[in-house]
Write a protein that holds these residues in place. Sequence first.
Motif, PDB file in Angstrom:
ATOM      1  N   ILE A  45      30.381 146.891  82.049  1.00 44.88           N
ATOM      2  CA  ILE A  45      30.398 148.562  81.803  1.00 44.88           C
ATOM      3  C   ILE A  45      28.828 148.873  81.207  1.00 44.88           C
ATOM      4  CG2 ILE A  45      31.477 150.279  80.405  1.00 44.88           C
ATOM      5  CD1 ILE A  45      34.034 148.818  80.846  1.00 44.88           C
ATOM      6  N   ALA A  46      28.559 147.934  80.442  1.00 47.47           N
ATOM      7  CA  ALA A  46      27.395 148.363  79.543  1.00 47.47           C
ATOM      8  C   ALA A  46      26.057 148.293  80.792  1.00 47.47           C
ATOM      9  CB  ALA A  46      27.261 147.439  78.481  1.00 47.47           C
ATOM     10  N   ALA A  47      26.275 147.229  81.531  1.00 51.76           N
ATOM     11  CA  ALA A  47      25.364 147.202  82.366  1.00 51.76           C
ATOM     12  C   ALA A  47      25.151 148.190  83.463  1.00 51.76           C
ATOM     13  CB  ALA A  47      25.491 145.763  83.240  1.00 51.76           C
ATOM     14  N   ALA A  48      26.393 148.677  84.017  1.00 48.04           N
ATOM     15  CA  ALA A  48      26.524 150.012  84.758  1.00 48.04           C
ATOM     16  C   ALA A  48      25.955 151.293  84.209  1.00 48.04           C
ATOM     17  CB  ALA A  48      27.950 150.108  85.310  1.00 48.04           C
ATOM     18  N   LEU A  49      26.134 151.039  82.761  1.00 52.55           N
ATOM     19  CA  LEU A  49      25.585 152.620  82.250  1.00 52.55           C
ATOM     20  C   LEU A  49      24.180 152.331  81.600  1.00 52.55           C
ATOM     21  CD1 LEU A  49      28.984 153.325  80.172  1.00 52.55           C
ATOM     22  CD2 LEU A  49      28.360 154.363  82.437  1.00 52.55           C
ATOM     23  N   LEU A  61      28.561 149.049  73.893  1.00 56.64           N
ATOM     24  CA  LEU A  61      27.759 150.271  74.125  1.00 56.64           C
ATOM     25  C   LEU A  61      27.057 150.942  72.756  1.00 56.64           C
ATOM     26  CD1 LEU A  61      30.557 152.562  76.159  1.00 56.64           C
ATOM     27  CD2 LEU A  61      28.789 150.855  77.239  1.00 56.64           C
ATOM     28  N   LEU A  62      27.733 150.440  71.612  1.00 59.58           N
ATOM     29  CA  LEU A  62      26.980 150.921  70.539  1.00 59.58           C
ATOM     30  C   LEU A  62      25.739 149.813  70.235  1.00 59.58           C
ATOM     31  CD1 LEU A  62      29.794 151.681  68.394  1.00 59.58           C
ATOM     32  CD2 LEU A  62      28.334 153.429  68.835  1.00 59.58           C
ATOM     33  N   GLY A  63      26.130 148.452  70.242  1.00 57.17           N
ATOM     34  CA  GLY A  63      25.004 147.425  70.020  1.00 57.17           C
ATOM     35  C   GLY A  63      23.781 147.489  70.860  1.00 57.17           C
TER      36      GLY A  63
END
Length: 475
Positions: free
Chosen positions: A301-305, A351-353
């Motif tokens: 998810i982080a990579a996609a965003l 996401l926060l990191g």
Amino acid sequence: MNDSYLQFVNSPFGARLARSLGLPRPEVLRRYRADRPEFEGLVAIGGGREPRLFDALANLVASIGVTSVAHASAGLWVPLATRHGLLTGRFEAAEPGSPGRLAALLFDASGIEDSSQLAPLYQFFHDTLRSLGKCGRIVVLGRPPQACASPRQASAQRALEGLTRSLGKEAGRGSTANLVYVAQGAESGVEATLRFFLSPRSAYVSGQVVSIDAGGAGDTGGAHAPPAFGWAQPLAGRRALVTGAARGIGASIASVLAAEGAHVIGIDIPSARDALDATMRQLNGTALAFDIAAPEAAAQIAAALDELGVDIVVHNAGITKDKTIAKMTEAAWQSVIDINLSAQERIDDALLGAGILRDGGRIIGVSSISGIAGNRGQTNYATSKAGVIGRVQSMAPSLRARGITINAVAPGFIETQMTAKIPLAIREAGRRMNSMSQGGQPVDVAQTIAWLAHPGSAGVTGQVVRVCGQSLIGA
């Protein structure tokens, strides 16, 4: 899912039968519609000793375009309203039994510092409550008890909670009552919250206590000042991530956020890909098929965003696997905890990191009334949903430094495919055991989330707001 009883007792024949037999008749709630005025009608204003939020209320009344009438307790309102160029008048009590003519009751109790000063609350609501119309709104404003200068002031301000929750149960006819504590210095940050509680968007939110702090509510400058926005589409230019977005409450959340101007990125499991694609296609959103229970999902998810980031994260995905704990398998326990709670932790950490959730962002978790009151046969579910509340309350202070708010909604009985499977007797009890005597709709949860995601809600953090029609179960 339809509430057949609600529809019947509000039909011409059903209404006559209900009156003749003395049956309860729940009001058809007025919900927000884009083709109807959001605010209209008369608003009665009252105040206690030295009301300190009248300027904020005057700005609100001018902004939403309603006409105010001043109760005898609000002696300072008329000259203030005149200075603001507002249409205003003096409140005159309706005759007993006459139809309600007021759309809302607003009382500023911010200056009350002792229990001996609570009498104006009685006077105001004694005089005005019978004049409140169907689906009316009651909002009381005060100061956070924990920030009060003396025990007497804190006691008097805490007393407002009992008053407001009782008013929600006495008002009837689809009306709501809510309490807003406004910290000193946060006065300019109240409008988004008051608009929500005064509008049809809050149709199923009653008996709630919300605090607005000064950490971001009234800032007009600085690194984390609320960005400029328009009231028609306050989320324009923002990106919102919604988990469990393929159908039901998640799809409703995505739809409302998109209507508010956000670009929605919807996540759901691969087996729901067709439904997710259809939902996102209607909203011009983006579909991501990930199983959030998978160990690698947070990184995916982080990579996609990563490239564009995100401003709003709504943790809606959740499951139930109901059994009493003595009959529950370990796998049923663990899967509910993992999806409903641990996955939220993993996603937020990622996401926060990486800074993908931008400063000034919003995190909103979907908890449940079960997480507050518990529920037989749902120890796993209630544990996970109570954990969501724990995340909100523990993370709010540290996220404040980045201007990020974190809040939760706790739905009660909402008309969904899941509640349609509940046995009839239990389903009817869930519907009727609240001040509205009916279940809520997915859009009620979605509208509450949209308010918490609003750029004007920067002072609202660490809060848990029940969307339950003021359920009689739980605190």
